[in-house]
Design an enzyme around this catalytic site. Structure first.
Site, PDB file in Angstrom:
ATOM      1  N   GLU A 170       0.847  -1.196   0.000  1.00  0.00           N
ATOM      2  CA  GLU A 170       0.000   0.000   0.000  1.00  0.00           C
ATOM      3  C   GLU A 170       0.882   1.245   0.000  1.00  0.00           C
ATOM      4  O   GLU A 170       2.033   1.189   0.432  1.00  0.00           O
ATOM      5  CB  GLU A 170      -0.896  -0.042   1.252  1.00  0.00           C
ATOM      6  N   ASP A 171       0.336   2.355  -0.474  1.00  0.00           N
ATOM      7  CA  ASP A 171       1.105   3.605  -0.460  1.00  0.00           C
ATOM      8  C   ASP A 171       1.069   4.284   0.897  1.00  0.00           C
ATOM      9  O   ASP A 171       2.098   4.700   1.425  1.00  0.00           O
ATOM     10  CB  ASP A 171       0.635   4.562  -1.570  1.00  0.00           C
ATOM     11  N   ASP A 184      -3.812   5.810   6.392  1.00  0.00           N
ATOM     12  CA  ASP A 184      -4.306   7.065   6.956  1.00  0.00           C
ATOM     13  C   ASP A 184      -5.072   6.756   8.241  1.00  0.00           C
ATOM     14  O   ASP A 184      -4.484   6.590   9.303  1.00  0.00           O
ATOM     15  CB  ASP A 184      -5.179   7.770   5.921  1.00  0.00           C
ATOM     16  N   PHE A 200      -1.780  16.451   3.779  1.00  0.00           N
ATOM     17  CA  PHE A 200      -2.163  15.767   2.549  1.00  0.00           C
ATOM     18  C   PHE A 200      -0.948  15.701   1.632  1.00  0.00           C
ATOM     19  O   PHE A 200      -0.425  16.722   1.202  1.00  0.00           O
ATOM     20  CB  PHE A 200      -3.318  16.475   1.844  1.00  0.00           C
ATOM     21  N   ARG A 246       0.572  12.294  -9.572  1.00  0.00           N
ATOM     22  CA  ARG A 246       1.215  10.972  -9.573  1.00  0.00           C
ATOM     23  C   ARG A 246       2.567  11.017 -10.279  1.00  0.00           C
ATOM     24  O   ARG A 246       3.431  10.178 -10.026  1.00  0.00           O
ATOM     25  CB  ARG A 246       0.313   9.933 -10.252  1.00  0.00           C
TER      26      ARG A 246
END
Length: 234
Positions: free
Chosen positions: A150-151, A154, A203, A216
């Site tokens: 996963e990136d 959160d 963010f 991206r």
């Protein structure tokens, strides 16, 4: 170069750097000015700072790959489940390092890759609803050793949902590797088995992390500014 890596050295000296627990980036860390690095001109006015340069990401990813390979490289096949879209760059780089260990060691592990796509954000806020909007046939995960890549973690809610989906297909084992874990009061306290950096509640974009499908194509992990949020809002 010393300036770029100095914060990482400070983490080592303070005992904040470990192989599996990640590098902690403090809330008051101001990042690096964008003019220290190459940033596409179409984002130049929409980035507050560079939080993690591409080279630091690469070094940390190599170490994560080594830890994973040491733990899982015992000859048992591994299915790498890449969470799209944000995880594709990290997953690709992580696998390149693991494949390098496979090539140059006396032991090796067969790997294959499946993909799943989840969506929980619109603009800079979670919709509160986690949608599975793409993915291969997950029936193939049965009785396999799974590594979810996963990136960013959160709140942890998306990963808990994904773990439930994966467990419904009866895998033999499941491990999770995330490049980032966000330090936020909204967290359900979930922590992955492996992660690269613990980051402030900001963010982040770049290195395949997006804001409404933009950013991206940034090489570095950056903090988006308010102008960027307005420019690319939906």
């Amino acid at each position: 170069m010393f300036v770029v890596y100095s914060s990482i050295y400070k983490c080592v000296a303070a005992g904040q750097l470990s192989s599996t627990n990640g590098t902690k980036i403090d809330d008051d860390f101001e990042g690096y000015p964008i003019d220290m690095f190459c940033v596409p001109k179409h984002y130049y006015n929409y980035v507050e700072n560079i939080l993690i340069p591409r080279g630091v990401i690469a070094d940390r990813t190599e170490r994560l790959a080594k830890d994973i390979w040491d733990a899982l490289g015992d000859g048992r096949p591994i299915v790498v489940l890449c969470v799209l879209k944000g995880g594709y760059q990290f997953c690709s780089d992580l696998m390149d390092y693991i494949k390098a260990f496979n090539r140059h060691a006396s032991k090796s592990v067969p790997m294959r890759v499946d993909f799943i796509r989840l969506k929980s954000y619109e603009n800079d806020r979670s919709t509160g609803e986690i949608k599975v909007i793409g993915g291969d046939n997950l029936q193939s995960l049965e009785d396999k050793n799974i590594l979810i890549v996963e990136d960013i973690i959160d709140t942890g809610n998306t990963m808990m949902k994904l773990l439930k989906i994966v467990s419904d297909h009866n895998p033999k084992s499941v491990k999770v590797c995330s490049l980032l874990v966000k330090r936020t009061s909204r967290s359900n306290n979930y922590k992955p088995d492996y992660f690269g950096f613990e980051v402030p509640d900001k963010f982040l974009v770049g290195y395949a992390l997006d804001y409404n499908e933009y950013y991206r194509d940034l090489e570095h992990i950056c903090v988006i500014n308010e102008e960027g949020k307005k420019a690319f809002a939906v």
